[in-house]
Motif scaffolding. Sequence first.
Motif, PDB file in Angstrom:
ATOM      1  N   GLU A   1       0.825  -1.212   0.000  1.00 36.79           N
ATOM      2  CA  GLU A   1       0.000   0.000   0.000  1.00 36.79           C
ATOM      3  C   GLU A   1       0.861   1.264   0.000  1.00 36.79           C
ATOM      4  OE1 GLU A   1      -2.979  -0.080  -0.659  1.00 36.79           O
ATOM      5  OE2 GLU A   1      -3.699  -2.067  -0.116  1.00 36.79           O
ATOM      6  N   ALA A   2       1.984   1.238   0.708  1.00 41.19           N
ATOM      7  CA  ALA A   2       2.879   2.395   0.714  1.00 41.19           C
ATOM      8  C   ALA A   2       3.432   2.648  -0.687  1.00 41.19           C
ATOM      9  CB  ALA A   2       4.019   2.175   1.706  1.00 41.19           C
ATOM     10  N   ARG A   3       3.786   1.588  -1.377  1.00 44.27           N
ATOM     11  CA  ARG A   3       4.294   1.725  -2.751  1.00 44.27           C
ATOM     12  C   ARG A   3       3.230   2.304  -3.675  1.00 44.27           C
ATOM     13  NH1 ARG A   3       4.952  -3.462  -4.657  1.00 44.27           N
ATOM     14  NH2 ARG A   3       5.704  -2.499  -6.565  1.00 44.27           N
ATOM     15  N   LEU A   4       1.995   1.847  -3.511  1.00 44.38           N
ATOM     16  CA  LEU A   4       0.911   2.347  -4.364  1.00 44.38           C
ATOM     17  C   LEU A   4       0.648   3.833  -4.125  1.00 44.38           C
ATOM     18  CD1 LEU A   4      -1.655  -0.615  -4.153  1.00 44.38           C
ATOM     19  CD2 LEU A   4      -0.292   0.067  -6.143  1.00 44.38           C
ATOM     20  N   LEU A   5       0.794   4.258  -2.880  1.00 39.17           N
ATOM     21  CA  LEU A   5       0.535   5.660  -2.547  1.00 39.17           C
ATOM     22  C   LEU A   5       1.439   6.615  -3.319  1.00 39.17           C
ATOM     23  CD1 LEU A   5       0.019   5.640   1.325  1.00 39.17           C
ATOM     24  CD2 LEU A   5      -1.643   6.396  -0.385  1.00 39.17           C
ATOM     25  N   VAL A   6       2.701   6.212  -3.508  1.00 40.45           N
ATOM     26  CA  VAL A   6       3.663   7.111  -4.157  1.00 40.45           C
ATOM     27  C   VAL A   6       4.168   6.542  -5.477  1.00 40.45           C
ATOM     28  CG1 VAL A   6       4.365   8.246  -2.015  1.00 40.45           C
ATOM     29  CG2 VAL A   6       5.514   6.142  -2.736  1.00 40.45           C
ATOM     30  N   ASN A   7       3.499   5.512  -5.964  1.00 37.13           N
ATOM     31  CA  ASN A   7       3.838   4.895  -7.253  1.00 37.13           C
ATOM     32  C   ASN A   7       5.300   4.459  -7.298  1.00 37.13           C
ATOM     33  OD1 ASN A   7       2.813   4.008  -9.735  1.00 37.13           O
ATOM     34  ND2 ASN A   7       3.723   5.731 -10.834  1.00 37.13           N
ATOM     35  N   ALA A   8       5.714   3.713  -6.268  1.00 32.93           N
ATOM     36  CA  ALA A   8       7.088   3.218  -6.191  1.00 32.93           C
ATOM     37  C   ALA A   8       7.198   1.853  -6.862  1.00 32.93           C
ATOM     38  CB  ALA A   8       7.531   3.123  -4.735  1.00 32.93           C
ATOM     39  N   ASP A   9       8.255   1.665  -7.614  1.00 38.04           N
ATOM     40  CA  ASP A   9       8.476   0.411  -8.330  1.00 38.04           C
ATOM     41  C   ASP A   9       8.832  -0.724  -7.384  1.00 38.04           C
ATOM     42  OD1 ASP A   9       8.920  -1.155 -10.780  1.00 38.04           O
ATOM     43  OD2 ASP A   9      11.038  -1.095 -10.209  1.00 38.04           O
ATOM     44  N   ALA A  10       9.516  -0.402  -6.296  1.00 38.26           N
ATOM     45  CA  ALA A  10      10.007  -1.440  -5.386  1.00 38.26           C
ATOM     46  C   ALA A  10      10.033  -0.914  -3.956  1.00 38.26           C
ATOM     47  CB  ALA A  10      11.405  -1.888  -5.818  1.00 38.26           C
ATOM     48  N   GLY A  11      10.367  -1.799  -3.044  1.00 39.44           N
ATOM     49  CA  GLY A  11      10.468  -1.374  -1.653  1.00 39.44           C
ATOM     50  C   GLY A  11      10.799  -2.527  -0.737  1.00 39.44           C
TER      51      GLY A  11
ATOM     52  N   PHE B   1      15.604  -7.372   7.885  1.00 36.51           N
ATOM     53  CA  PHE B   1      15.061  -7.210   6.541  1.00 36.51           C
ATOM     54  C   PHE B   1      13.967  -8.267   6.387  1.00 36.51           C
ATOM     55  CE2 PHE B   1      14.995  -8.231   2.014  1.00 36.51           C
ATOM     56  CZ  PHE B   1      15.017  -6.982   1.409  1.00 36.51           C
ATOM     57  N   SER B   2      12.701  -7.835   6.381  1.00 30.92           N
ATOM     58  CA  SER B   2      11.602  -8.783   6.512  1.00 30.92           C
ATOM     59  C   SER B   2      10.857  -9.067   5.214  1.00 30.92           C
ATOM     60  CB  SER B   2      10.609  -8.277   7.563  1.00 30.92           C
ATOM     61  OG  SER B   2      11.236  -8.157   8.828  1.00 30.92           O
ATOM     62  N   TYR B   3      10.609  -8.047   4.400  1.00 33.11           N
ATOM     63  CA  TYR B   3       9.880  -8.261   3.146  1.00 33.11           C
ATOM     64  C   TYR B   3      10.411  -7.340   2.061  1.00 33.11           C
ATOM     65  CZ  TYR B   3       6.503 -11.545   4.901  1.00 33.11           C
ATOM     66  OH  TYR B   3       5.930 -12.684   5.400  1.00 33.11           O
ATOM     67  N   SER B   4      10.329  -7.816   0.836  1.00 29.87           N
ATOM     68  CA  SER B   4      10.786  -7.035  -0.307  1.00 29.87           C
ATOM     69  C   SER B   4       9.821  -7.228  -1.475  1.00 29.87           C
ATOM     70  CB  SER B   4      12.196  -7.461  -0.721  1.00 29.87           C
ATOM     71  OG  SER B   4      12.672  -6.682  -1.802  1.00 29.87           O
ATOM     72  N   GLN B   5       9.587  -6.169  -2.208  1.00 24.10           N
ATOM     73  CA  GLN B   5       8.735  -6.230  -3.402  1.00 24.10           C
ATOM     74  C   GLN B   5       9.416  -5.430  -4.510  1.00 24.10           C
ATOM     75  OE1 GLN B   5       4.985  -4.638  -2.037  1.00 24.10           O
ATOM     76  NE2 GLN B   5       4.587  -6.374  -0.666  1.00 24.10           N
ATOM     77  N   ASN B   6       9.270  -5.895  -5.744  1.00 23.93           N
ATOM     78  CA  ASN B   6       9.909  -5.219  -6.871  1.00 23.93           C
ATOM     79  C   ASN B   6       9.144  -5.571  -8.140  1.00 23.93           C
ATOM     80  OD1 ASN B   6      11.760  -4.724  -9.137  1.00 23.93           O
ATOM     81  ND2 ASN B   6      13.293  -4.311  -7.554  1.00 23.93           N
ATOM     82  N   ASP B   7       8.400  -4.608  -8.662  1.00 22.95           N
ATOM     83  CA  ASP B   7       7.573  -4.863  -9.850  1.00 22.95           C
ATOM     84  C   ASP B   7       8.415  -5.225 -11.068  1.00 22.95           C
ATOM     85  OD1 ASP B   7       5.324  -4.387  -8.383  1.00 22.95           O
ATOM     86  OD2 ASP B   7       4.956  -2.364  -9.171  1.00 22.95           O
TER      87      ASP B   7
END
Length: 409
Positions: free
Chosen positions: A34-44, A56-62
């Motif tokens: 949801e944080a990524r969607l708020l600011v249109n971030a590719d990864a996080g 380091f618990s979770y990672s996402q990368n479109d």
Amino acid sequence: MLTEKQKFGKIISLGIEITQVKDLDVLLERILKEARLLVNADAGSIYVKEDDKLKFSYSQNDTLQLRQPGRKLIYSTFKMPINNQSIAGYVANTGDLLNLQDAYKLPSIHPFSFNRKYDDLSGYRTQSMLTFPLKTNRGDTIGVLQLINAKNARGKAVAFSKKDEPLILHFANMAAVAIERAQMTRSMILRTIKMAELRDPKETGAHVNRVAAYTVAIYEHWAAKRGVPHEVLEKNRDILRMAAMLHDVGKVAIADAILKKPARLDDAEREIMKQHTYMGARLFTEQYSEFDDASSVVALNHHEKWDGTGYPGHINPFDAKVLPGYENSDGSPRPKKGEEIPVFGRLVALADVYDALSSKRAYKERWEEGLVLEELKVSSGTHFDPEMVETFFACIDTIRNIAERYPDH
């Protein structure tokens, strides 16, 4: 892309939504998404504070996800010191937000540096970074959220807008409160597991976390393939992960002489051991929530078998009496078979056996992976739902990654 007004409205609704998520791991994934969607971030990435370190618990990368459609992103968890040498460590240490235009071109005045190792391994290019602390209402930093590569309308990486900083910090505060609440729930579940571990050394935090994570990974893939609505899938992920952790909680009612026997049980002992299924279900007699219902279902059904040779069968768990119409000729309960076994029970059955075979026990050594996988294939259609086994192999990379994240100590 969202307008400022839309972002503000989204944050208000998200504040309500994330408080409904009870499981810590499911919540962390949701917050990052949801944080990524708020600011249109590719990864996080999201880090959680454990003692005096960041995990380091979770990672996402479109971008990287597009390279492997249908499969979850594989990554390793690790811990890092909370100091000013790394970007995340600096934010956790100081409590300050960092908005960096290019991680590869940091001014020399900064005490921290960017580690390009992951970029080099994956072929990714980290550019803009927005890193901020997750602070509770008391002002304590319990984690760090790091967003990478804001994207403009053309999909190009650009700097994160300064205007987004107050909004994202507001979201971070709500997220921190939700995380703290979920940590309390996880802590209570793990205390229950520790109580079981005092009786049965096999019931460790690592074991139940693996079984729960395997279960959710298989369920996600299975549910998506079946077209389960997204909101149903998300709700079930939350309750299923917690329920799966408690699958063997009924063993607290089994005598030590049986639980701690360093050898295989005889027939009489096995019959007593089977009682842990309905004993566990009894703990959730007063069902105040869907979590209680799911926990009861999992505890009762995780030893049923697809071909109808499992246990405890069609019984009322609260008095252990056979349900009318389901008696065998000798008066014993008829085992459940096929789709009579609830989905949650079928899922945990597969995850639990996989972990048991893959782990060392007092009476056996750890099986090699090839033998474990062959056993699952052979047991498809007998012990396990064939569709669940097929789904398991479809997400085997995720399963292996989970095993690495929750090692036995």
